[in-house]
Scaffold this motif. Structure first.
Motif, short mmCIF file in Angstrom:
data_model
loop_
_atom_site.label_atom_id
_atom_site.label_comp_id
_atom_site.label_asym_id
_atom_site.label_seq_id
_atom_site.Cartn_x
_atom_site.Cartn_y
_atom_site.Cartn_z
N TRP A 1 12.45 63.97 67.48
CA TRP A 1 13.55 64.80 66.97
C TRP A 1 13.51 66.19 67.55
O TRP A 1 14.55 66.81 67.76
CB TRP A 1 13.54 64.79 65.43
CG TRP A 1 13.92 63.44 64.93
CD1 TRP A 1 13.07 62.46 64.49
CD2 TRP A 1 15.23 62.86 64.92
NE1 TRP A 1 13.77 61.32 64.19
CE2 TRP A 1 15.11 61.53 64.43
CE3 TRP A 1 16.50 63.33 65.26
CZ2 TRP A 1 16.19 60.67 64.30
CZ3 TRP A 1 17.59 62.47 65.12
CH2 TRP A 1 17.43 61.16 64.64
N ALA B 1 16.66 60.83 70.61
CA ALA B 1 15.72 61.01 69.49
C ALA B 1 15.43 59.66 68.83
O ALA B 1 14.26 59.35 68.54
CB ALA B 1 16.30 61.99 68.48
N GLY C 1 14.93 65.45 71.20
CA GLY C 1 16.33 64.98 71.16
C GLY C 1 17.27 66.06 70.66
O GLY C 1 18.26 66.40 71.32
#
Lengths: 251, 233
Positions: free
Chosen positions: B214, B180, B217
């Protein structure tokens, strides 16, 4: 309010390009907070001369933030703790009584130290000489309305043209990259009709010269943009990438 | 062409293009992984895995993917070595107090090396077993592929069993966060490098990049954690 402060300076001293440098500590007393950083350096040098020592060598010229001559890496930042100003526009009111101020030269393989705080920035001149100009004859001054230029383009070209070539971008970059400088010089011309004619050649030659002189590759951290005294945007780097790739594809 | 690829911008173009290709790959990878959360004993996941292994398009793109990874890794090291040289030997004694520069953007190599270490472990865990050595856990099972009962490798059992070990789950969860962070800079940076950015698109690309980074990840991390917590036994 203006007042006087006492400060301790840690200044990089280096006899010449070949010899090893070191930090020297100096005390400067009763410096007016109304004085500029370079005036403080002048006071230090007066002091050194009166003591029979050699003054600190540093670059400066116009002292009004337009020539790009002053440099200095002050307390962890190119051009010191203030934003959007050159070292000559930095004032002592940004410091407090009793502060210790670290003063270093630009550090980058492309900018070797000549003496004390002065670095050799002729690499920038060489990059400009490789294509940062318009060589077509544009004749006399045309009427302002003869070649209409969209306002956003004119504004962006002017913003790019505000680059003074001081080298703070290279000093701040963890990669020692000159991309912000080169992109400003390519952008200011690529956006305007007179500059478009030689845009492809200019982008190729300036990037080739930049690579040849050993500047690093841009990794888009944006540190250059933060430290640029003229607020040159990394959007110009995207334009340089575009201009360069377009020119290469056309070959 | 050769002069393009020997220039700084040309090398970065390869970095950006391979990065964008891997960004696309990660989305597909995450989509397939999410099927592990379908509570049917792995039947859907096995069917999807079988499709991915046998599909002719994948057969072509698999070597392409390997090249994408190799280019990205090799050029990453090469550019960093050049950049360190350009930076010079001397460091600033007063450090670096430039504000507003993200940690990830300054540590892409370290994040990349972490991901490379994970990638080697990851390939040893699954790719080697599925493609080369085989594993008793992979013993074929019947799944219903569009109405046809087919024998496929039980990839789910292999993954599910490994996610029963806490240390593996921790490694995967941490790698997900590392990914991420790497993508949180890499996404917009790739677009900037290929020249697709300006003052307006920079804001959009960084925003989209953060969401993508995000989502992907933590998505990978979450699947590993959920497998450990709720899909064992």
């Amino acid at each position: 309010m203006e007042k006087n402060i006492n400060i301790t300076l840690k200044v990089w001293r280096q006899k010449n390009a070949r010899e090893k440098g070191r930090f020297e500590t100096y005390q400067v007393k009763d410096v007016s907070t109304g004085s500029s950083f370079l005036e403080m350096m002048d006071i230090l040098n007066e002091q050194l001369i009166n003591e029979g020592n050699e003054p600190v060598a540093f670059d400066h010229d116009c002292r009004e933030g337009i020539c790009g001559m002053c440099s200095l890496y002050i307390n962890g930042r190119p051009h010191g703790p203030d934003d959007g100003v050159t070292t000559c526009q930095l004032h002592m009111r940004k410091f407090k009584d009793g502060d210790t101020i670290w003063i270093e030269p630009w550090r980058s393989a492309g900018f070797p130290v000549i003496k004390d705080l002065i670095v050799d920035r002729t690499a920038f001149d060489k990059i400009i000489a490789s294509g940062g100009y318009v060589s077509v004859n544009t004749g006399g001054v045309p009427d302002a309305n003869a070649i209409p230029i969209p306002k956003p383009d004119a504004d962006e070209a002017m913003d790019a043209a505000s680059c003074i070539g001081c080298g703070a971008c290279v000093a701040a970059c963890k990669n020692g990259s000159a991309m912000l400088f080169v992109s400003a010089k390519v952008s200011q011309l690529a956006l305007l009709p007179q500059g478009k004619v030689e845009a492809a050649r200019r982008a190729k030659n300036m990037v080739a010269k930049m690579d040849e002189l050993g500047f690093g590759n841009c990794t888009n951290t944006g540190a250059c943009e933060v430290e640029c005294p003229k607020g040159i945007s990394v959007a110009h780097i995207a334009r340089l990438n575009r201009e360069f790739l377009k020119a290469k594809v056309q070959d | 062409m050769s002069s393009l690829l020997s220039s700084s911008i040309g090398k970065k173009l390869l970095m950006g293009l391979s990065g964008l290709f891997l960004i696309l790959f990660l989305l597909i990878h995450l989509a397939i992984n999410s099927l592990m959360l379908v509570p049917d004993g792995g039947e859907t996941f096995n069917a999807a895995a079988h499709f991915m292994i046998t599909n002719p398009i994948i057969k072509v793109t698999e070597p392409l993917l390997a090249i994408g990874f190799l280019v990205h890794i090799i050029y990453g090291f090469m550019l960093t070595i050049q950049n360190r040289k350009a930076r010079g030997k001397d460091r600033y004694a007063s450090g670096n107090k430039t504000s507003g520069v993200t940690w990830a953007s300054q540590n892409m190599l370290i994040l990349g090396i972490t991901l490379l270490a994970f990638l080697i472990l990851h390939l040893a865990h699954y790719w080697v077993k599925i493609k080369i050595t085989g594993d008793p856990l992979l013993d074929p099972v019947m799944v219903n592929l569009a109405g046809v009962e087919t024998m496929v490798d039980n990839a789910y059992a292999l993954v599910n069993t490994s996610f029963g070990y806490l240390w593996i789950v921790i490694v995967y969860a941490v790698a997900g966060i590392g990914l991420a962070l790497h993508l949180s800079h890499g996404f917009w940076s790739a677009f900037q490098t290929v020249g697709f950015s300006n003052n307006i698109w920079r804001k959009r690309l960084t925003a989209i990049g953060q969401i993508y980074a995000w989502f992907v990840g933590l998505g990978f991390s979450l699947i590993a954690v959920l497998q450990y917590l709720f899909y064992q036994g």
